[in-house]
Scaffold this motif. Structure first.
Motif, PDB file in Angstrom:
ATOM      1  N   VAL B   3       0.885  -1.160   0.000  1.00 34.70           N
ATOM      2  CA  VAL B   3       0.000   0.000   0.000  1.00 34.70           C
ATOM      3  C   VAL B   3       0.918   1.202   0.000  1.00 34.70           C
ATOM      4  O   VAL B   3       1.279   1.745   1.029  1.00 34.70           O
ATOM      5  N   LEU B   6      -0.298   5.544   0.405  1.00 37.01           N
ATOM      6  CA  LEU B   6      -1.700   5.805   0.696  1.00 37.01           C
ATOM      7  C   LEU B   6      -1.837   6.216   2.153  1.00 37.01           C
ATOM      8  O   LEU B   6      -1.228   5.622   3.025  1.00 37.01           O
ATOM      9  N   GLU B   8      -4.087   6.455   5.664  1.00 41.61           N
ATOM     10  CA  GLU B   8      -4.938   5.429   6.242  1.00 41.61           C
ATOM     11  C   GLU B   8      -6.364   5.530   5.695  1.00 41.61           C
ATOM     12  O   GLU B   8      -7.000   4.522   5.386  1.00 41.61           O
ATOM     13  N   ALA B  11      -6.419   4.173   2.239  1.00 39.73           N
ATOM     14  CA  ALA B  11      -6.311   2.718   2.272  1.00 39.73           C
ATOM     15  C   ALA B  11      -7.644   2.096   2.681  1.00 39.73           C
ATOM     16  O   ALA B  11      -8.076   1.099   2.103  1.00 39.73           O
TER      17      ALA B  11
END
Lengths: 166, 120
Positions: B3, B6, B8, B11
């Motif tokens: 990830v 990104l 949080e 995500a």
């Protein structure tokens, strides 16, 4: 559930699939060596494969086509680079043109599959290494997308199990 | 799973978007070819509005973008190279999971035939 782990490495364009089977390594090996068995699992159910050549030896060539639901016949080839029966097979897998022969402008992907004996049977690890995203897309565009989305139910199960995606 | 870069919240939106089977399927299709919402909706047993909602969730997660072409809304995958690689790897993962399943079926049927030949 036979697939116990899958790892995607987008930086190196590598996919690793680890599956376990309730059969001895030489039995699992046979589904790769015997073309009549190989064609029962190589293509998705809606794109069954037919191997018209399968020279299962180092340097050996294979030719296959798949038959899609609308009569399309995407063609492909293998070249076997290493065989260590019943432990390891290294091979190249690429797209072929309408004449069945490799398309020179498109690099093949390289596959390496290893077989390990376990208490209950065999652990098979299949590693596929791609060259670039163009190559990855070209293969999928040959109509295989349809057949593959059928496996989504299984992916759901994978996503639910811990330690699956790294 | 990578990830990369990104936040949080981003995500969370991506994982929410990808938690649905239809949305993963829509994404897999538009990664290969951009297409209109109406063409997508013909491929599912659900209403145009329902498909449009799924596309909106994907759009909110910035996995796809939409642009107008005449009267059609065309859906296209947002493709950073890395994200595109992940999506393509997802498709090959599906292929290999399916292959493993078919090998299991083949081995099971072989075992059945062998048992038939050599009854205990």
């Amino acid at each position: 559930m036979t697939v116990i782990r899958s790892e995607k490495d987008p930086d190196n364009l590598t996919l690793t699939i680890v599956a376990e089977f309730d059969a001895a390594p030489d039995v699992v090996w046979d589904v790769w060596e015997d073309p009549r068995k190989l064609e029962r699992w190589w293509g998705p159910p809606t794109f069954p494969a037919t191997f018209t050549r399968h020279d299962f030896m180092v340097g050996g060539q294979s030719r296959y086509h798949m038959t899609g639901p609308n009569g399309e016949t995407p063609r492909g080839w293998w070249q076997i680079d290493a065989i260590d029966k019943p432990r390891r097979i290294d091979f190249l897998n690429g797209l072929a043109g309408d004449d069945g022969e490799p398309l020179p402008q498109l690099p093949p992907m390289s596959g390496s599959v290893t077989f390990e004996s376990t208490e209950s049977g065999t652990r098979m690890t299949a590693v596929t290494n791609f060259t670039d995203t163009e190559q990855m897309q070209a293969m999928l565009e040959r109509g295989m997308q349809e057949g593959m989305t059928q496996a989504i139910g299984q992916i759901d199960a994978l996503l639910l199990s811990p330690a699956t995606h790294v | 799973m990578v990830v990369d870069g990104l936040s949080e919240a981003e995500a969370d939106r991506v994982f929410h978007a990808m938690a649905d089977k239809t949305r993963r399927d829509i994404l897999a299709r538009v990664v290969l070819h951009e297409q209109s919402v109406s063409s997508l909706s013909r491929q599912y047993e659900m209403s145009f509005a329902a498909v449009q909602k799924h596309v909106a969730v994907l759009e909110h997660a910035e996995l796809v973008g939409k642009h107008r072409q005449g009267r059609e809304q065309i859906v296209r995958a947002n493709t950073s190279t890395l994200r595109r690689a992940v999506e393509l790897l997802d498709s090959y993962e599906q292929l290999w999971v399916q292959r493993a399943k078919q090998i299991t079926e083949l081995l099971t049927s072989e075992k059945g035939e062998a048992d038939d030949r050599h009854p205990l």
